[in-house]
Design an enzyme around this catalytic site. Structure first.
Site, PDB file in Angstrom:
ATOM      1  CD  GLU A   1       8.207  -0.241   7.432  1.00  0.00           C
ATOM      2  OE1 GLU A   1       7.240  -0.956   7.088  1.00  0.00           O
ATOM      3  OE2 GLU A   1       8.396   0.918   6.994  1.00  0.00           O
TER       4      GLU A   1
ATOM      5  CE  LYS B   1       3.390  -5.921   3.858  1.00  0.00           C
ATOM      6  NZ  LYS B   1       2.965  -4.710   4.571  1.00  0.00           N
TER       7      LYS B   1
ATOM      8  CG  ASP C   1      -0.420  -0.063   2.511  1.00  0.00           C
ATOM      9  OD1 ASP C   1       0.818  -0.153   2.631  1.00  0.00           O
ATOM     10  OD2 ASP C   1      -1.191   0.001   3.510  1.00  0.00           O
ATOM     11  CB  SER C   2       4.586   1.658  -0.247  1.00  0.00           C
ATOM     12  OG  SER C   2       4.753   0.538  -1.091  1.00  0.00           O
TER      13      SER C   2
ATOM     14  CG  ASP D   1       0.534  -4.067   2.149  1.00  0.00           C
ATOM     15  OD1 ASP D   1       0.698  -4.887   3.075  1.00  0.00           O
ATOM     16  OD2 ASP D   1       1.325  -3.141   1.908  1.00  0.00           O
TER      17      ASP D   1
ATOM     18  CD  GLU E   1       0.766  -1.435   7.839  1.00  0.00           C
ATOM     19  OE1 GLU E   1       0.582  -0.594   8.747  1.00  0.00           O
ATOM     20  OE2 GLU E   1       1.181  -1.125   6.706  1.00  0.00           O
TER      21      GLU E   1
HETATM   22  O1  KIV Z   1       3.563  -1.074   1.603  1.00  0.00           O
HETATM   23  C1  KIV Z   1       4.733  -1.474   1.539  1.00  0.00           C
HETATM   24  O2  KIV Z   1       5.453  -1.243   0.571  1.00  0.00           O
HETATM   25  C2  KIV Z   1       5.255  -2.233   2.656  1.00  0.00           C
HETATM   26  C3  KIV Z   1       6.738  -2.427   2.700  1.00  0.00           C
HETATM   27  C4  KIV Z   1       7.341  -1.206   3.273  1.00  0.00           C
HETATM   28  C5  KIV Z   1       7.126  -3.635   3.463  1.00  0.00           C
HETATM   29  O3  KIV Z   1       4.528  -2.641   3.528  1.00  0.00           O
END
Ligand code: KIV
Length: 272
Positions: free
Chosen positions: A189, A120, A52-53, A91, A122
């Site tokens: 992280e 994934k 989600d970056s 994510d 968090e």
């Molecule tokens: O969203 C993302 O790119 C991430 C990485 C920083 C691991 O969660």
């Protein structure tokens, strides 16, 4: 079924676990579209994260919070078209797993519509319960601990996590509880090197680090950071792989090689 599932040598949850057992470092990067996914796949990246970056590096937001479920499904589907060998992780965006029903529905969308093979989440107080529910449904999960960017406002900024003794103890307990609940991969992280090493030694599942030092089972970075095209100042734990490379293909190849040989991360990319 996506095409990439049918290719011999395709990376799976089993092969990631075997790499940990064999002591082979796992190399990972983020991607958000098919063309970059293909370059990463051909360079030998073991798993690709549709992070989600993308909210920050693709959409230009200052946090990952605005990213929607539809956007994650769209980018995951694009990336799935570029992959043959790498495992595809996606994510779950902010608040998409705040209840059991939403968590299962949204994870299923990433898999059925996007082609993701692992989702994934968090870390938050709800995460252990959600990991257990996903596991019951046969959905592979990566649990992200330490600096979890969706909680940036709760943390009051992007800072290293687990430096104080109580916080370090809690992170290790949480990591093992997440593994117990069924997490297939743990991602740390911005965590001090010694704590990341301790969690890696205690966990049976692969532990992937970003700003967590070299003594983990693998590394992940944000693609646009290593290509030096992300907006703003590059984070300390990342590295510009375009330096000394005459193409993106060479830069990604150098990253894979440095992760596999533990030349990356160096001390300057880690925290104490
Ligand atoms: O969203 C993302 O790119 C991430 C990485 C920083 C691991 O969660």
């Amino acid at each position: 079924m996506s095409q990439h599932h049918e290719v011999a040598g395709h990376v799976t949850t089993r092969s990631l676990r075997q790499m940990k057992v064999d002591g082979e470092k796992i190399a990972s990067l983020t991607a958000y579209d098919a063309s970059f996914a293909r370059v990463l796949d051909e360079a030998g990246i073991d798993f690709i994260l549709v992070g989600d970056s993308l909210g920050m590096v693709v959409q230009g937001h200052t946090t990952t919070i605005p990213v929607t479920m539809d956007e994650m499904v769209y980018h995951t589907r694009l990336v799935s078209r570029g992959i043959k060998r790498a495992l595809l992780m996606a994510d779950m965006p902010f608040m998409s797993y705040a209840s059991g029903e939403a968590c299962l529905r949204n994870a299923a969308r990433l898999m059925k519509e996007g082609g993701a093979e692992m989702v994934k989440l968090e870390w938050g107080e709800l995460e252990i319960d959600m990991v257990a529910r996903l596991t019951e449904c046969g959905i592979p999960v990566c649990a992200h601990l330490g600096l979890t960017p969706q909680a940036v406002h709760k943390f009051g900024g992007y800072r290293v996590q687990g430096r104080e003794e109580a916080a370090a103890r809690k992170m290790k307990e949480d990591a093992l509880a997440l593994e117990q609940a069924g997490a297939d991969v743990l991602l740390l992280e911005c965590v001090p090197t010694a704590l990341a090493a301790e969690i890696t030694a205690a966990a049976a599942v692969p532990v992937i680090g970003i700003g967590a030092g070299p003594q983990v089972d693998g590394q992940i970075l944000v693609l646009y950071d290593i290509l030096d095209i992300a907006p703003g100042k590059r984070t300390r734990f990342s590295k510009n792989y375009m330096v000394g490379a005459d193409s993106i293909h060479v830069a990604i190849g150098n990253y894979v090689r440095e992760v596999k040989t533990v030349s990356f991360p160096a001390a300057e990319h880690a925290f104490t």
